[in-house]
Write a protein that holds these residues in place. Structure first.
Motif, PDB file in Angstrom:
ATOM      1  N   ALA A  27      43.318  68.029  81.414  1.00 17.61           N
ATOM      2  CA  ALA A  27      43.980  69.246  81.552  1.00 17.61           C
ATOM      3  C   ALA A  27      44.683  69.929  80.158  1.00 17.61           C
ATOM      4  O   ALA A  27      44.331  71.201  79.943  1.00 17.61           O
ATOM      5  CB  ALA A  27      44.766  69.389  82.826  1.00 17.61           C
ATOM      6  N   PHE A  28      45.169  69.111  79.518  1.00 16.38           N
ATOM      7  CA  PHE A  28      45.847  69.225  78.423  1.00 16.38           C
ATOM      8  C   PHE A  28      44.945  69.686  77.435  1.00 16.38           C
ATOM      9  O   PHE A  28      45.163  70.703  76.689  1.00 16.38           O
ATOM     10  CB  PHE A  28      46.917  68.348  77.815  1.00 16.38           C
ATOM     11  N   HIS A  29      43.778  69.053  77.388  1.00 14.09           N
ATOM     12  CA  HIS A  29      42.735  69.322  76.449  1.00 14.09           C
ATOM     13  C   HIS A  29      42.253  70.824  76.549  1.00 14.09           C
ATOM     14  O   HIS A  29      41.932  71.457  75.610  1.00 14.09           O
ATOM     15  CB  HIS A  29      41.737  68.236  76.422  1.00 14.09           C
ATOM     16  N   PHE A  30      42.083  71.276  77.871  1.00 10.63           N
ATOM     17  CA  PHE A  30      41.441  72.127  78.286  1.00 10.63           C
ATOM     18  C   PHE A  30      42.297  73.699  78.734  1.00 10.63           C
ATOM     19  O   PHE A  30      42.133  74.667  79.270  1.00 10.63           O
ATOM     20  CB  PHE A  30      40.390  72.332  79.456  1.00 10.63           C
ATOM     21  N   ASP A  31      43.710  73.261  78.164  1.00  8.38           N
ATOM     22  CA  ASP A  31      44.581  74.331  78.591  1.00  8.38           C
ATOM     23  C   ASP A  31      44.609  75.649  78.076  1.00  8.38           C
ATOM     24  O   ASP A  31      44.746  76.686  78.730  1.00  8.38           O
ATOM     25  CB  ASP A  31      46.099  73.851  77.786  1.00  8.38           C
ATOM     26  N   GLU A  32      43.938  75.851  76.779  1.00  8.43           N
ATOM     27  CA  GLU A  32      43.507  77.197  76.439  1.00  8.43           C
ATOM     28  C   GLU A  32      42.415  77.966  76.884  1.00  8.43           C
ATOM     29  O   GLU A  32      41.924  79.126  76.811  1.00  8.43           O
ATOM     30  CB  GLU A  32      43.568  77.236  74.813  1.00  8.43           C
ATOM     31  N   LEU A  33      41.548  77.066  77.579  1.00  6.54           N
ATOM     32  CA  LEU A  33      40.159  77.485  78.375  1.00  6.54           C
ATOM     33  C   LEU A  33      40.351  78.583  79.084  1.00  6.54           C
ATOM     34  O   LEU A  33      39.723  79.452  79.300  1.00  6.54           O
ATOM     35  CB  LEU A  33      39.365  76.486  78.539  1.00  6.54           C
ATOM     36  N   VAL A  34      41.384  78.226  80.230  1.00  7.35           N
ATOM     37  CA  VAL A  34      41.375  79.144  81.230  1.00  7.35           C
ATOM     38  C   VAL A  34      42.077  80.656  80.854  1.00  7.35           C
ATOM     39  O   VAL A  34      41.567  81.593  81.248  1.00  7.35           O
ATOM     40  CB  VAL A  34      42.458  78.505  82.400  1.00  7.35           C
ATOM     41  N   PRO A  35      43.225  80.495  80.315  1.00  6.28           N
ATOM     42  CA  PRO A  35      43.817  81.876  79.766  1.00  6.28           C
ATOM     43  C   PRO A  35      42.763  82.642  79.026  1.00  6.28           C
ATOM     44  O   PRO A  35      42.755  83.913  79.062  1.00  6.28           O
ATOM     45  CB  PRO A  35      44.920  81.579  78.963  1.00  6.28           C
ATOM     46  N   ASN A  36      41.943  82.042  78.140  1.00  6.96           N
ATOM     47  CA  ASN A  36      41.006  82.613  77.292  1.00  6.96           C
ATOM     48  C   ASN A  36      39.959  83.494  78.046  1.00  6.96           C
ATOM     49  O   ASN A  36      39.517  84.558  77.805  1.00  6.96           O
ATOM     50  CB  ASN A  36      40.438  81.801  76.417  1.00  6.96           C
ATOM     51  N   TYR A  37      39.569  82.719  79.209  1.00  6.50           N
ATOM     52  CA  TYR A  37      38.391  83.143  79.905  1.00  6.50           C
ATOM     53  C   TYR A  37      39.037  84.289  80.709  1.00  6.50           C
ATOM     54  O   TYR A  37      38.259  85.221  81.001  1.00  6.50           O
ATOM     55  CB  TYR A  37      37.874  81.958  81.039  1.00  6.50           C
ATOM     56  N   ILE A  38      40.147  84.039  81.139  1.00  4.76           N
ATOM     57  CA  ILE A  38      40.878  85.217  82.069  1.00  4.76           C
ATOM     58  C   ILE A  38      41.044  86.446  81.350  1.00  4.76           C
ATOM     59  O   ILE A  38      40.623  87.556  81.699  1.00  4.76           O
ATOM     60  CB  ILE A  38      42.040  84.715  82.711  1.00  4.76           C
ATOM     61  N   ALA A  39      41.557  86.268  80.036  1.00 10.97           N
ATOM     62  CA  ALA A  39      41.499  87.536  78.980  1.00 10.97           C
ATOM     63  C   ALA A  39      40.440  88.124  78.786  1.00 10.97           C
ATOM     64  O   ALA A  39      40.298  89.553  78.598  1.00 10.97           O
ATOM     65  CB  ALA A  39      42.047  86.992  77.911  1.00 10.97           C
ATOM     66  N   THR A  40      39.165  87.438  78.757  1.00  8.30           N
ATOM     67  CA  THR A  40      37.912  87.992  78.426  1.00  8.30           C
ATOM     68  C   THR A  40      36.929  88.370  79.676  1.00  8.30           C
ATOM     69  O   THR A  40      36.025  89.140  79.309  1.00  8.30           O
ATOM     70  CB  THR A  40      37.100  86.906  77.531  1.00  8.30           C
ATOM     71  N   HIS A  41      37.593  88.254  80.775  1.00  9.13           N
ATOM     72  CA  HIS A  41      36.846  88.540  82.013  1.00  9.13           C
ATOM     73  C   HIS A  41      37.944  89.466  83.025  1.00  9.13           C
ATOM     74  O   HIS A  41      38.245  88.688  84.102  1.00  9.13           O
ATOM     75  CB  HIS A  41      36.348  87.453  82.705  1.00  9.13           C
ATOM     76  N   PRO A  42      38.739  90.480  82.619  1.00  3.88           N
ATOM     77  CA  PRO A  42      39.453  91.176  83.426  1.00  3.88           C
ATOM     78  C   PRO A  42      38.775  91.705  84.767  1.00  3.88           C
ATOM     79  O   PRO A  42      37.649  92.209  84.584  1.00  3.88           O
ATOM     80  CB  PRO A  42      39.893  92.291  82.210  1.00  3.88           C
ATOM     81  N   ASN A  43      39.825  91.561  85.657  1.00  8.75           N
ATOM     82  CA  ASN A  43      39.177  92.173  87.142  1.00  8.75           C
ATOM     83  C   ASN A  43      40.377  92.384  87.794  1.00  8.75           C
ATOM     84  O   ASN A  43      41.373  91.921  88.388  1.00  8.75           O
ATOM     85  CB  ASN A  43      38.523  91.059  87.824  1.00  8.75           C
ATOM     86  N   ASP A  44      40.751  93.982  87.773  1.00 14.78           N
ATOM     87  CA  ASP A  44      41.796  94.409  88.427  1.00 14.78           C
ATOM     88  C   ASP A  44      42.043  94.087  90.152  1.00 14.78           C
ATOM     89  O   ASP A  44      43.129  93.684  90.402  1.00 14.78           O
ATOM     90  CB  ASP A  44      41.779  95.936  88.200  1.00 14.78           C
ATOM     91  N   ALA A  45      40.942  94.294  90.496  1.00 13.93           N
ATOM     92  CA  ALA A  45      41.171  93.835  92.259  1.00 13.93           C
ATOM     93  C   ALA A  45      41.364  92.392  92.196  1.00 13.93           C
ATOM     94  O   ALA A  45      42.385  91.949  93.070  1.00 13.93           O
ATOM     95  CB  ALA A  45      39.746  94.048  92.826  1.00 13.93           C
TER      96      ALA A  45
END
Length: 208
Positions: A27-45
């Motif tokens: 989880a620590f190793h992939f810490d930046e993966l989740v926020p980066n994915y969310i930032a590049t795939h925005p979904n308002d709903a």
């Protein structure tokens, strides 16, 4: 026989500890993966939905649900489920207390905080209370008790803490490692309560 049981329990704890360490490390190793994915795939709903899940997925809502379930069980005359619900509330409180201590001691900055130092040591500011996730730990501990009492119902409820954990990452309140560690801590609290508080009561023989 007792020696075999003790060895089996020791093996359970050792394997469980190894798996937990591996999961947290990944989880620590992939810490930046989740926020980066969310930032590049925005979904308002989806963001709006996750904000609502995050807002209503904290410990007060779990306590309110526990009280409601306890009252229903009491009205139905089920002493067994009254005890189970009380155990769920105790596990939730235990996880919340443990999380609070760790949060203050580690002082990890939340993802939305702009700072060079991610770990800042003891802090009372909520901006530096990222590790671990209180929402995730409380929810996992609350519903985790069911896994050790009636695993079918526990598995059915498992998506609830998982959704809450994801919502906390989606709203940039926690990192992946925050929620993974919190989930493990919540399960540990649930196991302790089920093993050392609930089980002795269930196994108690009536006096003749």
């Amino acid at each position: 026989m007792n020696l075999f049981v003790n060895r089996k329990r020791l093996l359970f704890w050792v394997l469980g500890g190894i798996i937990a360490v591996i999961l947290v490390a990944l989880a620590f190793h992939f810490d930046e993966l989740v926020p980066n994915y969310i930032a590049t795939h925005p979904n308002d709903a989806l963001r709006s939905f996750m904000q609502k899940v995050s807002r209503f997925g904290n410990w007060p809502e779990h306590v309110a649900l526990g009280i409601l379930l306890g009252v229903v069980a009491w009205l139905r005359g089920s002493k067994k489920w009254v005890r189970i619900v009380l155990a769920m509330l105790i596990a939730c409180a235990l996880a919340g207390a443990a999380v609070r201590v760790i949060k203050i001691g580690t002082g990890r900055a939340r993802p939305f905080v702009q700072t060079e130092e991610q770990w800042n040591g003891p802090s009372l500011s909520s901006k530096f209370h990222s590790f671990p996730s209180g929402h995730t730990a409380a929810s996992t501990a609350f519903f985790g008790v069911l896994l050790f009492v009636t695993w079918r119902i526990g598995l059915a409820c498992l998506p609830i803490p998982m959704l809450i954990a994801f919502s906390r990452m989606y709203v940039a309140a926690h990192y992946l490692s925050d929620v993974v560690f919190a989930a493990i801590l919540g399960l540990l609290c649930a196991l302790v309560v089920a093993r050392f508080i609930l089980q002795p009561i269930e196994n108690r023989k009536p006096k003749i």
